[in-house]
Write a protein that holds these residues in place. Structure first.
Motif, PDB file in Angstrom:
ATOM      1  N   ALA A  89       0.825  -1.203   0.000  1.00  0.00           N
ATOM      2  CA  ALA A  89       0.000   0.000   0.000  1.00  0.00           C
ATOM      3  C   ALA A  89       0.861   1.256   0.000  1.00  0.00           C
ATOM      4  O   ALA A  89       0.581   2.222  -0.721  1.00  0.00           O
ATOM      5  CB  ALA A  89      -0.923  -0.002   1.225  1.00  0.00           C
ATOM      6  N   VAL A  97      -1.513   6.385   3.061  1.00  0.00           N
ATOM      7  CA  VAL A  97      -2.307   5.190   2.783  1.00  0.00           C
ATOM      8  C   VAL A  97      -1.581   3.949   3.305  1.00  0.00           C
ATOM      9  O   VAL A  97      -2.203   3.040   3.857  1.00  0.00           O
ATOM     10  CB  VAL A  97      -2.573   5.068   1.269  1.00  0.00           C
ATOM     11  N   GLY A  98      -0.260   3.924   3.132  1.00  0.00           N
ATOM     12  CA  GLY A  98       0.509   2.805   3.656  1.00  0.00           C
ATOM     13  C   GLY A  98       0.382   2.679   5.162  1.00  0.00           C
ATOM     14  O   GLY A  98       0.251   1.574   5.702  1.00  0.00           O
ATOM     15  N   SER A 101      -2.915   1.178   6.054  1.00  0.00           N
ATOM     16  CA  SER A 101      -2.893  -0.266   5.849  1.00  0.00           C
ATOM     17  C   SER A 101      -2.207  -0.969   7.016  1.00  0.00           C
ATOM     18  O   SER A 101      -2.689  -1.989   7.525  1.00  0.00           O
ATOM     19  CB  SER A 101      -2.187  -0.586   4.537  1.00  0.00           C
ATOM     20  N   PRO A 381      -6.326  -3.532   3.964  1.00  0.00           N
ATOM     21  CA  PRO A 381      -5.011  -3.944   3.461  1.00  0.00           C
ATOM     22  C   PRO A 381      -5.084  -4.888   2.260  1.00  0.00           C
ATOM     23  O   PRO A 381      -4.265  -4.787   1.343  1.00  0.00           O
ATOM     24  CB  PRO A 381      -4.374  -4.642   4.676  1.00  0.00           C
ATOM     25  N   LEU A 384      -6.098  -2.766  -0.834  1.00  0.00           N
ATOM     26  CA  LEU A 384      -4.976  -1.966  -1.323  1.00  0.00           C
ATOM     27  C   LEU A 384      -3.909  -2.830  -1.996  1.00  0.00           C
ATOM     28  O   LEU A 384      -3.259  -2.396  -2.951  1.00  0.00           O
ATOM     29  CB  LEU A 384      -4.365  -1.179  -0.157  1.00  0.00           C
ATOM     30  N   THR A 385      -3.725  -4.050  -1.518  1.00  0.00           N
ATOM     31  CA  THR A 385      -2.776  -4.956  -2.165  1.00  0.00           C
ATOM     32  C   THR A 385      -3.235  -5.293  -3.580  1.00  0.00           C
ATOM     33  O   THR A 385      -2.438  -5.293  -4.535  1.00  0.00           O
ATOM     34  CB  THR A 385      -2.619  -6.253  -1.350  1.00  0.00           C
ATOM     35  N   PHE A 388      -2.711  -2.286  -5.757  1.00  0.00           N
ATOM     36  CA  PHE A 388      -1.297  -2.130  -6.102  1.00  0.00           C
ATOM     37  C   PHE A 388      -0.902  -3.094  -7.220  1.00  0.00           C
ATOM     38  O   PHE A 388      -0.147  -2.742  -8.135  1.00  0.00           O
ATOM     39  CB  PHE A 388      -0.442  -2.366  -4.864  1.00  0.00           C
TER      40      PHE A 388
END
Length: 480
Positions: A89, A97-98, A101, A381, A384-385, A388
């Protein structure tokens, strides 16, 4: 940098900090097979019948298989990202954002730990009535004491994590294996199974879709840990083993979950399955062979849950510690004690687990609340993975296959957001919103830019959503 839980596992395996393929597979299996599998018979029966369960496992199994394949591809495409699910993320969408996550994964680990104490109390409640079903003051006191006893033990340092993981994995699988054998050959009735095909007497397809949706948070909960090998990828002996361990471990666990769920429909009528106290797997085998079966599952669960609690507490502390060392959480969380344990992160993990345990106590159903909240928090999470992976697919070669895989995983995770409903979206935002204060402090400590324009908009949106959630709770429009 301190020796984390993963470092302890690797160090115990020859002091080389290298994990073999079997150890990575055990880590995936051990992470996923926890408290949730023992609750599947009752939890699924509350929502649906045989047909709905088959559809639900097809969707969840297919979706999580896509996620497992995503982790396999990302481990090869971005071997520089060694911190696991939350690192993707940050690499794809920036530090704010990371951090969300990482925070969601950490908070989810803390809530998941609550389910362990609820199940422990409920299991012991069969012989100690004061513990009830994990929802009494005595159960709250037991869980609170357990949190801080484990905190003290972990703070002294854990250098035998590999052995502990192996023992607890066996403790989980042996009683579950016996459960399947006993039910399949001694307790299964085809007539009972066919009577449980439908949950609704109208056999409505529309109702069936709602029943399947109602199971999604449960399936997310039991699949938590599929990313276990990815989280510890920097300790893998061979990089390609990370993906292999993820897919191999996932397929084996999926078969186990489906078997436990479906065989249980052949033991008791759905209404009786739904009314079983947790852990419902004990009630199912007790109905088939008598009290000794319930004792067998109960003892196996206690060993399994205590081991899982240790593992997830270490993992939660490691995630928070990694966020701090990556400049996305306050520096205080990087502090380690003489035993090499990230003590401030561990204290924060134990403290948040305690808060969620109290909240679960005041909910209508402590186990269901903590299970569903864990899933609601940790969906981000995974979402978002997948996003990505789509971003990488758009920017890299061989786009068609990679993009199809990433798009499928993304659609599945979006469906999970839909399935959990507005209630848990708002509750998740209430949990996420205060995390921004940690992020603000971390950025200011290091003299870094706090927000980009898009991050500022995201911060406002999360804050507004949390405010709406708090208002809905205060006015009774939202309950749990």
């Amino acid at each position: 940098m301190s020796e984390s839980a993963a470092g302890a596992v690797a160090a115990a395996a020859g002091r080389t900090r290298l994990l073999s393929l079997p150890m990575l597979v055990a880590m995936v299996v051990g992470s996923m097979v926890g408290a949730g599998v023992f609750s599947l018979p009752s939890t699924f029966a509350e929502a649906t019948g045989v047909y709905g369960a088959l559809i639900a496992w097809a969707i969840a199994g297919g979706g999580m298989l896509l996620m497992a394949l995503i982790f396999e591809r990302l481990s090869k495409a971005r071997p520089d990202l060694d911190s696991g699910i939350f690192a993707y993320a940050k690499a794809g969408f920036g530090p704010y954002v990371g951090f969300f996550s990482a925070f969601g994964y950490w908070a989810g680990a803390c809530v998941a730990n609550v389910t362990y104490w609820v199940l422990i109390s409920s299991t012991l409640g069969a012989v100690v009535p004061a513990l009830g079903e994990g929802d009494t003051f005595v159960a709250l006191a037991l869980g609170s004491a357990g949190i801080w006893i484990f905190h003290v033990v972990i703070a002294r340092g854990i250098d035998t994590a590999a052995a502990i993981n192996t023992i607890t994995t066996i403790a989980k699988l042996v009683p579950l294996g016996l459960f399947l054998l006993v039910i399949a050959f001694a307790g299964f009735s085809w007539e009972t199974f066919t009577d449980n095909l439908w949950a609704s007497p109208t056999h409505s397809v529309g109702e069936l879709a709602d029943e399947v949706r109602a199971t999604m948070l449960v399936t997310v909960f039991v699949f938590l840990g599929v990313e276990g090998a990815s989280v510890f990828s920097r300790y893998a002996r061979r990089r390609e083993d990370v993906g292999r361990a993820t897919v191999t471990g996932f397929l084996g666990v999926l078969a186990l979950f489906v078997a436990v769920t479906m065989l249980s429909y052949g033991v008791l009528p759905r209404e009786e399955l739904a009314s079983l106290r947790q852990p419902s797997a004990a009630g199912v085998i007790e109905a088939a062979v008598g009290p000794w079966g319930g004792w067998m599952v109960g003892i196996g669960l206690l060993i399994s849950v205590l081991g899982a609690y240790l593992a997830w507490t270490l993992l939660g502390a490691e995630v928070l510690f990694a966020a701090a060392t990556g400049d996305d959480a306050p520096r205080a969380l990087t502090r380690v004690n003489r035993a090499g344990v990230p003590i401030t992160a561990l204290t924060a993990t134990s403290g948040l687990t305690q808060v969620f345990l109290v909240l679960a106590f005041f909910s209508e159903d402590a186990f269901d609340f903590s299970l569903e909240l864990t899933s609601a928090i940790t969906i981000l999470p995974y979402l978002l993975t997948a996003a990505f992976a789509m971003k990488l697919a758009f920017g890299g070669g061989r786009r068609a296959g990679a993009l199809a895989l990433a798009a499928g995983a993304f659609v599945y995770t979006c469906y999970l957001v839909y399935a959990m409903g507005l209630q848990y979206v708002l509750i998740a935002l209430i949990v996420y919103a205060p995390a921004t204060l940690m992020y603000l402090r971390a950025r200011r400590e290091r003299g870094l830019t706090v927000f980009t324009r898009l991050e500022a908009v995201l911060c406002i949106a999360v804050t507004v959503g949390a405010a709406i959630g708090i208002w809905a709770l205060a006015t009774g429009r939202l309950g749990f």
